[in-house]
Design an enzyme around this catalytic site. Structure first.
Site, PDB file in Angstrom:
ATOM      1  N   HIS A  75     -24.039  -2.516 -18.421  1.00 16.50           N
ATOM      2  CA  HIS A  75     -22.901  -2.786 -17.537  1.00 16.50           C
ATOM      3  C   HIS A  75     -22.817  -4.284 -17.237  1.00 16.50           C
ATOM      4  O   HIS A  75     -21.752  -4.889 -17.362  1.00 16.50           O
ATOM      5  CB  HIS A  75     -23.040  -1.985 -16.237  1.00 16.50           C
ATOM      6  N   ASP A 104       0.180 -25.047 -30.832  1.00 14.68           N
ATOM      7  CA  ASP A 104      -0.863 -24.036 -31.025  1.00 14.68           C
ATOM      8  C   ASP A 104      -2.189 -24.642 -30.571  1.00 14.68           C
ATOM      9  O   ASP A 104      -2.231 -25.762 -30.061  1.00 14.68           O
ATOM     10  CB  ASP A 104      -0.952 -23.591 -32.500  1.00 14.68           C
ATOM     11  N   TRP A 140     -29.794  -7.384 -17.157  1.00 16.59           N
ATOM     12  CA  TRP A 140     -28.976  -8.312 -17.947  1.00 16.59           C
ATOM     13  C   TRP A 140     -29.619  -9.686 -18.054  1.00 16.59           C
ATOM     14  O   TRP A 140     -29.283 -10.466 -18.940  1.00 16.59           O
ATOM     15  CB  TRP A 140     -27.561  -8.416 -17.362  1.00 16.59           C
ATOM     16  N   SER A 167     -19.364 -17.704 -30.410  1.00 20.70           N
ATOM     17  CA  SER A 167     -17.940 -17.501 -30.173  1.00 20.70           C
ATOM     18  C   SER A 167     -17.466 -18.354 -28.995  1.00 20.70           C
ATOM     19  O   SER A 167     -16.432 -19.022 -29.073  1.00 20.70           O
ATOM     20  CB  SER A 167     -17.684 -16.017 -29.913  1.00 20.70           C
ATOM     21  N   SER A 168     -18.243 -18.350 -27.909  1.00 12.41           N
ATOM     22  CA  SER A 168     -17.845 -19.130 -26.734  1.00 12.41           C
ATOM     23  C   SER A 168     -17.816 -20.615 -27.032  1.00 12.41           C
ATOM     24  O   SER A 168     -16.919 -21.325 -26.587  1.00 12.41           O
ATOM     25  CB  SER A 168     -18.827 -18.893 -25.584  1.00 12.41           C
ATOM     26  N   HIS A 251     -26.893 -20.387 -13.812  1.00 11.58           N
ATOM     27  CA  HIS A 251     -26.049 -20.808 -12.703  1.00 11.58           C
ATOM     28  C   HIS A 251     -24.763 -21.476 -13.157  1.00 11.58           C
ATOM     29  O   HIS A 251     -23.698 -21.110 -12.663  1.00 11.58           O
ATOM     30  CB  HIS A 251     -26.771 -21.634 -11.653  1.00 11.58           C
ATOM     31  N   GLU A 253     -23.275 -20.711 -15.705  1.00 13.29           N
ATOM     32  CA  GLU A 253     -22.512 -19.546 -16.164  1.00 13.29           C
ATOM     33  C   GLU A 253     -21.704 -18.926 -15.024  1.00 13.29           C
ATOM     34  O   GLU A 253     -20.568 -18.489 -15.213  1.00 13.29           O
ATOM     35  CB  GLU A 253     -23.464 -18.510 -16.782  1.00 13.29           C
ATOM     36  N   TYR A 255     -20.294 -20.467 -12.728  1.00 13.55           N
ATOM     37  CA  TYR A 255     -19.081 -21.261 -12.574  1.00 13.55           C
ATOM     38  C   TYR A 255     -18.163 -21.116 -13.775  1.00 13.55           C
ATOM     39  O   TYR A 255     -16.948 -21.252 -13.655  1.00 13.55           O
ATOM     40  CB  TYR A 255     -19.442 -22.718 -12.259  1.00 13.55           C
ATOM     41  N   SER A 266      -4.874 -21.187  -8.253  1.00 15.05           N
ATOM     42  CA  SER A 266      -4.165 -22.416  -7.903  1.00 15.05           C
ATOM     43  C   SER A 266      -2.800 -22.496  -8.571  1.00 15.05           C
ATOM     44  O   SER A 266      -1.990 -23.348  -8.216  1.00 15.05           O
ATOM     45  CB  SER A 266      -4.997 -23.640  -8.308  1.00 15.05           C
ATOM     46  N   HIS A 300     -32.551 -21.396  -7.258  1.00  9.83           N
ATOM     47  CA  HIS A 300     -32.299 -20.520  -6.105  1.00  9.83           C
ATOM     48  C   HIS A 300     -32.322 -19.044  -6.520  1.00  9.83           C
ATOM     49  O   HIS A 300     -32.291 -18.170  -5.669  1.00  9.83           O
ATOM     50  CB  HIS A 300     -30.994 -20.881  -5.392  1.00  9.83           C
ATOM     51  N   HIS A 301     -32.373 -18.794  -7.830  1.00  5.29           N
ATOM     52  CA  HIS A 301     -32.552 -17.414  -8.289  1.00  5.29           C
ATOM     53  C   HIS A 301     -34.031 -17.044  -8.354  1.00  5.29           C
ATOM     54  O   HIS A 301     -34.368 -15.936  -8.730  1.00  5.29           O
ATOM     55  CB  HIS A 301     -31.938 -17.236  -9.677  1.00  5.29           C
ATOM     56  N   THR A 326     -16.567 -26.093  -2.910  1.00  3.82           N
ATOM     57  CA  THR A 326     -15.927 -24.784  -2.949  1.00  3.82           C
ATOM     58  C   THR A 326     -15.126 -24.551  -1.673  1.00  3.82           C
ATOM     59  O   THR A 326     -14.013 -24.025  -1.705  1.00  3.82           O
ATOM     60  CB  THR A 326     -16.982 -23.674  -3.129  1.00  3.82           C
ATOM     61  N   LYS A 329     -11.841 -26.186  -1.805  1.00  3.32           N
ATOM     62  CA  LYS A 329     -10.846 -25.416  -2.542  1.00  3.32           C
ATOM     63  C   LYS A 329     -10.219 -24.355  -1.649  1.00  3.32           C
ATOM     64  O   LYS A 329      -8.994 -24.201  -1.611  1.00  3.32           O
ATOM     65  CB  LYS A 329     -11.481 -24.752  -3.759  1.00  3.32           C
ATOM     66  N   ARG A 448     -32.442  -3.067  -5.869  1.00  3.80           N
ATOM     67  CA  ARG A 448     -31.445  -2.803  -6.911  1.00  3.80           C
ATOM     68  C   ARG A 448     -32.138  -2.187  -8.124  1.00  3.80           C
ATOM     69  O   ARG A 448     -33.371  -2.146  -8.195  1.00  3.80           O
ATOM     70  CB  ARG A 448     -30.720  -4.087  -7.294  1.00  3.80           C
TER      71      ARG A 448
END
Ligand SMILES: [Cu+2]
Lengths: 552, 56
Positions: A75, A104, A140, A167-168, A251, A253, A255, A266, A300-301, A326, A329, A448
């Site tokens: 998931h 294009d 994950w 791909s990315s 991290h 990622e 963002y 926006s 921080h993880h 943030t 924003k 979890r």
């Protein structure tokens, strides 16, 4: 550019299935990305339904613990790499050339290739459920030692991550080159619509961190198959090293998953508030500083792995400071709405919900940023609640908002507004029923990634599961709205929304197969009214730094 | 000098529209990027100093 087929006028797409296999057209590829994301969304969503069904009451009902772990792992992996990222790339393919007046993407064939890699990776991930031992079940985040010990599906997953990373990266190269080199004359960098800016910065983040992820999983691969001991303590390695490398990717990622959402929001808020975006320049700066700071907060993880106190403090302070841009924003979005003449069509509903609910996710993130608090909450449902507020009511709601907003441009029809509103209200309410109680579960200490739990967690889990089922079922409404909209509905005008600004609204709806073949077309539209920050000055120049004056 | 100021306000996230206009006219992207990276390094250094001061 030179790889595009000859830009003769008025020729349509080739027919049949081969159109989609061989296409180099940015609109076709955007459509492919979006449908791929949609299909994977229902795949990974069904897994979430199973998870919530299992957690509906204590005890083991539907699935064995091993299967449960596979469900949570897949998931997560699929929702991140197979849904949110491809959906945003789909938006980029459709909208970036239209927004900057380019005919294009810069590398159309590479564009085709970066899309068609994705179904292969998805097949590996989903297909691995059928292999002996089942799919990956290590979470994950792919932490060793679990990820070193698993069976063949772990190798397949590593391969899938490599493919999706390639791909990315190709997608990112394409987007950067398109934005830097193919803007219509007159489209300066500080006139770019904010969605284009956020994607430009996201693309740089992708190029910076996808190789780091690839490196991390390659080290897993060699540990698994070629006798290295990068992460194996018995061989002199260090499992915590993996966490450092992974979160140095992980991290930024986060963002990557949210900056394009900022861009979409926006774009939509000014349209339905009929006011220019407040603080265009500060939005660009805030996005850039978020991108830079996102490399400085990864540990921080990892507050529970035994970092020295100094390191914990550093990452705690840095994480709290990243909330400042943030917050800027959120402030700018609220200021955009302030005294606007707002209407609440479905895209606006989702955008406003984004601002409210994403802020909740941001706040719970700040709570988790405090090292002493995190040590209590680490690996509990509080974390699960936090990142679902960021990724569902954040990233996913922005995707919904964008889909409703641009569907008229893509299909030439208005979607069914009544159904859209039903979709919104059902989603927004059931989302909160689903995830808000998980804060309480986490504070009470429910870990979890477990299929069974102690009795004191039963009530909130039941509420959460009910919310989950309603949320899941409501998403079928979105599918109905989209299919209905493709097949017919009220004709959409070129400028489908009264307040919409930007080059994409100067081409007819549906957007022709080829657009902006002559750059001067864009130029004529660009001067003097400008996308995003355009519109007449509202008479009160002194209302702060609102929109940059040089944009008019 | 202007690049430094731009980056400082960039980290903070708010800027006057008028200043942006002047920046956009006068600054090269390379300048801003270089100033941004140095700014990030300064940010790290300041945080490290704060951490040292707190843990002493
Ligand atoms: Cu993080």
């Amino acid at each position: 550019m030179q790889a595009t087929h000859a830009p003769e006028h008025g020729h349509g797409p080739p027919g049949g299935l081969m159109r989609w296999v061989t296409t180099t057209n940015h609109k076709d590829i955007g459509t492919l990305y979006l449908w791929f994301a949609g299909v994977m969304f229902f795949v990974a969503g069904s897994m979430a339904m199973l998870i919530r069904a299992e957690l509906f009451q204590p005890g083991l009902q539907l699935v064995q613990p091993e299967v449960f772990n596979q469900l949570t792992t897949l998931h997560g992996l699929i929702m991140i790499f197979g849904v949110i990222m491809p959906a945003f790339t789909g938006f980029a393919n459709w909208q970036v050339p239209l927004m900057i007046g380019a005919p294009d993407m810069a590398f159309p064939r590479m564009n085709n290739w970066s899309f068609w890699l994705l179904p292969v990776a998805a097949a590996f991930l989903v297909g691995s459920t059928l292999l002996p031992g089942g799919a990956v079940a290590g979470g994950w985040t792919m932490y060793p030692p679990l990820f070193i010990q698993g069976g063949i599906s772990y190798d397949l997953t590593i391969f899938a991550v490599h493919i999706m990373g390639a791909s990315s990266i190709m997608g990112a190269i394409n987007i950067i080159t398109t934005i830097l080199n193919m803007r219509a004359p007159g489209m300066g960098m500080m006139k770019l619509p904010l969605f284009v800016w956020t994607w430009l910065i996201t693309a740089f983040l992708l190029i910076a961190v996808m190789p780091v992820l690839a490196g991390a999983v390659t080290m897993l691969l060699t540990d698994r198959n070629f006798g290295t001991h990068f992460f194996d303590a018995a061989g002199g390695g260090d499992p915590v090293l993996f966490q450092h490398v992974f979160w140095f990717f992980g991290h930024p990622e986060v963002y990557i998953l949210i900056l394009p959402a900022f861009g979409i929001i926006s774009t939509i808020l000014p349209t339905f508030a009929r006011k220019p975006l407040f603080g265009y320049a500060s939005m660009v700066y805030a996005t850039a500083s978020i991108a830079i700071l996102s490399f400085l907060v990864w540990a921080h993880h990892m507050f529970t792995v035994g970092l020295p106190a100094g390191a914990q403090l550093f990452f705690m302070y840095a994480t709290m400071l990243i909330a400042v841009p943030t917050g800027v924003k959120v402030f700018n979005w609220v200021a955009t709405l302030w005294r606007g003449s707002m209407t609440f069509e479905t895209p606006m509903l989702f955008a406003v919900a984004f601002v409210c609910l994403f802020t909740i996710g941001g706040f719970s993130g700040l709570v988790l940023a405090m090292a002493p608090v995190d040590i209590q909450l680490h690996d509990t449902y509080y974390v699960v609640a936090h990142f679902h507020y960021v990724l569902v009511s954040g990233a996913l709601f922005s995707i919904y908002a964008g889909v409703y907003y641009w569907l008229p441009k893509w299909t030439g029809h208005m979607y069914d507004e009544r159904l859209g509103r039903w979709h919104f209200w059902l989603s927004a309410i059931s989302f909160n029923v689903l995830f808000f109680p998980q804060h309480f579960l986490g504070l009470a200490g429910m870990p979890r990634r477990i299929p069974d739990y102690a009795l004191q967690f039963a009530d909130f889990n039941r509420i959460s599961s009910i919310g989950g089922f309603v949320f899941g079922a409501s998403q079928i409404l979105l599918l109905i709205v989209i299919v209905k909209c493709i097949r017919g509905g009220a004709r959409a005008e070129a400028r489908a929304w009264e307040g919409a600004q930007g080059l994409e609204w100067t081409v007819p709806s549906p957007a022709p197969y080829h657009t902006f073949l002559e750059p001067d077309v864009a130029e004529r539209h660009l001067s003097p009214p400008l996308p995003q920050a355009g519109g007449p000055p509202s008479g009160d120049e002194g209302r702060g730094e609102g929109y940059a004056p040089e944009l008019r | 000098m202007r690049a430094w100021r731009t980056v400082f306000w960039g980290f903070f996230g708010v800027r006057r529209g008028r200043d942006l206009e002047r920046d956009a006219a006068n600054l090269k992207p390379a300048q801003v990027i270089a100033a941004g990276l140095v700014g990030a390094a300064v940010f790290v250094a300041v945080l490290l100093l704060v951490v040292r001061w707190v843990t002493q």
